[in-house]
Scaffold this motif. Sequence first.
Motif, PDB file in Angstrom:
ATOM      1  N   GLN A  30       0.987  -1.057   0.059  1.00  0.00           N
ATOM      2  CA  GLN A  30       0.012  -0.012   0.066  1.00  0.00           C
ATOM      3  C   GLN A  30       0.882   1.089  -0.021  1.00  0.00           C
ATOM      4  N   VAL A  31       0.339   2.543   0.116  1.00  0.00           N
ATOM      5  CA  VAL A  31       1.129   3.767   0.050  1.00  0.00           C
ATOM      6  C   VAL A  31       0.537   4.454   1.098  1.00  0.00           C
ATOM      7  N   ARG A  32       1.686   5.149   1.923  1.00  0.00           N
ATOM      8  CA  ARG A  32       1.406   6.054   2.752  1.00  0.00           C
ATOM      9  C   ARG A  32       1.413   7.648   2.125  1.00  0.00           C
ATOM     10  N   LEU A  33       0.538   8.209   2.292  1.00  0.00           N
ATOM     11  CA  LEU A  33       0.372   9.623   1.580  1.00  0.00           C
ATOM     12  C   LEU A  33       0.357  10.605   2.609  1.00  0.00           C
ATOM     13  N   GLU A  34       1.264  11.598   2.735  1.00  0.00           N
ATOM     14  CA  GLU A  34       1.122  12.670   3.680  1.00  0.00           C
ATOM     15  C   GLU A  34       1.233  14.242   3.091  1.00  0.00           C
ATOM     16  N   VAL A  35       0.093  14.816   3.555  1.00  0.00           N
ATOM     17  CA  VAL A  35      -0.028  16.198   3.268  1.00  0.00           C
ATOM     18  C   VAL A  35       0.025  17.120   4.264  1.00  0.00           C
ATOM     19  N   PHE A  36       0.849  18.123   4.206  1.00  0.00           N
ATOM     20  CA  PHE A  36       0.871  19.184   5.075  1.00  0.00           C
ATOM     21  C   PHE A  36       0.119  20.464   4.812  1.00  0.00           C
ATOM     22  N   CYS A  37      -0.779  20.870   5.577  1.00  0.00           N
ATOM     23  CA  CYS A  37      -1.564  21.997   5.172  1.00  0.00           C
ATOM     24  C   CYS A  37      -1.960  23.039   6.582  1.00  0.00           C
ATOM     25  N   GLU A  38      -2.662  24.063   6.073  1.00  0.00           N
ATOM     26  CA  GLU A  38      -3.079  25.032   7.187  1.00  0.00           C
ATOM     27  C   GLU A  38      -4.348  24.281   7.944  1.00  0.00           C
ATOM     28  N   ASP A  39      -4.508  24.649   9.171  1.00  0.00           N
ATOM     29  CA  ASP A  39      -5.783  23.943   9.648  1.00  0.00           C
ATOM     30  C   ASP A  39      -7.065  24.096   9.230  1.00  0.00           C
ATOM     31  N   ALA A  40      -7.134  25.085   8.273  1.00  0.00           N
ATOM     32  CA  ALA A  40      -8.641  25.386   7.747  1.00  0.00           C
ATOM     33  C   ALA A  40      -8.688  24.447   6.617  1.00  0.00           C
ATOM     34  N   GLU A  41      -7.556  24.012   5.959  1.00  0.00           N
ATOM     35  CA  GLU A  41      -7.585  23.188   4.710  1.00  0.00           C
ATOM     36  C   GLU A  41      -7.785  21.775   4.869  1.00  0.00           C
ATOM     37  N   ALA A  42      -7.433  21.197   6.199  1.00  0.00           N
ATOM     38  CA  ALA A  42      -7.485  19.744   6.431  1.00  0.00           C
ATOM     39  C   ALA A  42      -8.608  18.876   6.216  1.00  0.00           C
ATOM     40  N   ALA A  43      -9.984  19.416   5.956  1.00  0.00           N
ATOM     41  CA  ALA A  43     -10.976  18.943   6.182  1.00  0.00           C
ATOM     42  C   ALA A  43     -11.073  18.884   4.496  1.00  0.00           C
ATOM     43  N   GLU A  44     -10.902  19.563   3.768  1.00  0.00           N
ATOM     44  CA  GLU A  44     -10.844  19.663   2.231  1.00  0.00           C
ATOM     45  C   GLU A  44     -10.024  18.361   1.860  1.00  0.00           C
ATOM     46  N   ALA A  45      -8.571  18.361   2.224  1.00  0.00           N
ATOM     47  CA  ALA A  45      -7.683  17.561   2.149  1.00  0.00           C
ATOM     48  C   ALA A  45      -8.134  15.895   2.150  1.00  0.00           C
ATOM     49  N   VAL A  46      -8.962  15.817   3.610  1.00  0.00           N
ATOM     50  CA  VAL A  46      -9.460  14.561   4.002  1.00  0.00           C
ATOM     51  C   VAL A  46     -10.656  14.295   3.069  1.00  0.00           C
ATOM     52  N   ALA A  47     -11.405  15.065   2.692  1.00  0.00           N
ATOM     53  CA  ALA A  47     -12.444  14.799   1.609  1.00  0.00           C
ATOM     54  C   ALA A  47     -11.801  14.458   0.264  1.00  0.00           C
ATOM     55  N   LEU A  48     -10.970  15.003  -0.036  1.00  0.00           N
ATOM     56  CA  LEU A  48     -10.263  14.861  -1.473  1.00  0.00           C
ATOM     57  C   LEU A  48      -9.721  13.241  -1.336  1.00  0.00           C
TER      58      LEU A  48
END
Length: 105
Positions: free
Chosen positions: A58-76
């Motif tokens: 499998q793949v581990r994907l890591e995304v670093f973002c501002e607090d307000a952007e986290a929900a959008e990253a999770v949804a995508l």
Amino acid sequence: MKEVKAYVHRGRVADIVHGLEQAGFVHLSVNDVKGLLSASSERERTYSIELGERVTNQVRLEVFCEDAEAAEAVALIRRHGRTGQRIGGWVYVSAVEEAWPIDGG
């Protein structure tokens, strides 16, 4: 700042990364890992000498973002990572206390 970490099937990672990039997420890393997700095909399965059982590539994907952007990253990630299985992976969100760039000078 938040770290959004996802463990997903290898066959879904390209769609996830493209979706994140199109939405403006640029601080990404992708690593091959072995885990215990249910395999979507036998090609994803291997035997682990260390664990003494079959594991899934499998793949581990890591995304670093501002607090307000986290929900959008999770949804995508959840939208583009769907496999049709009951559980096609996992997404975790953690707080990042501090982050600094490594400059060239």
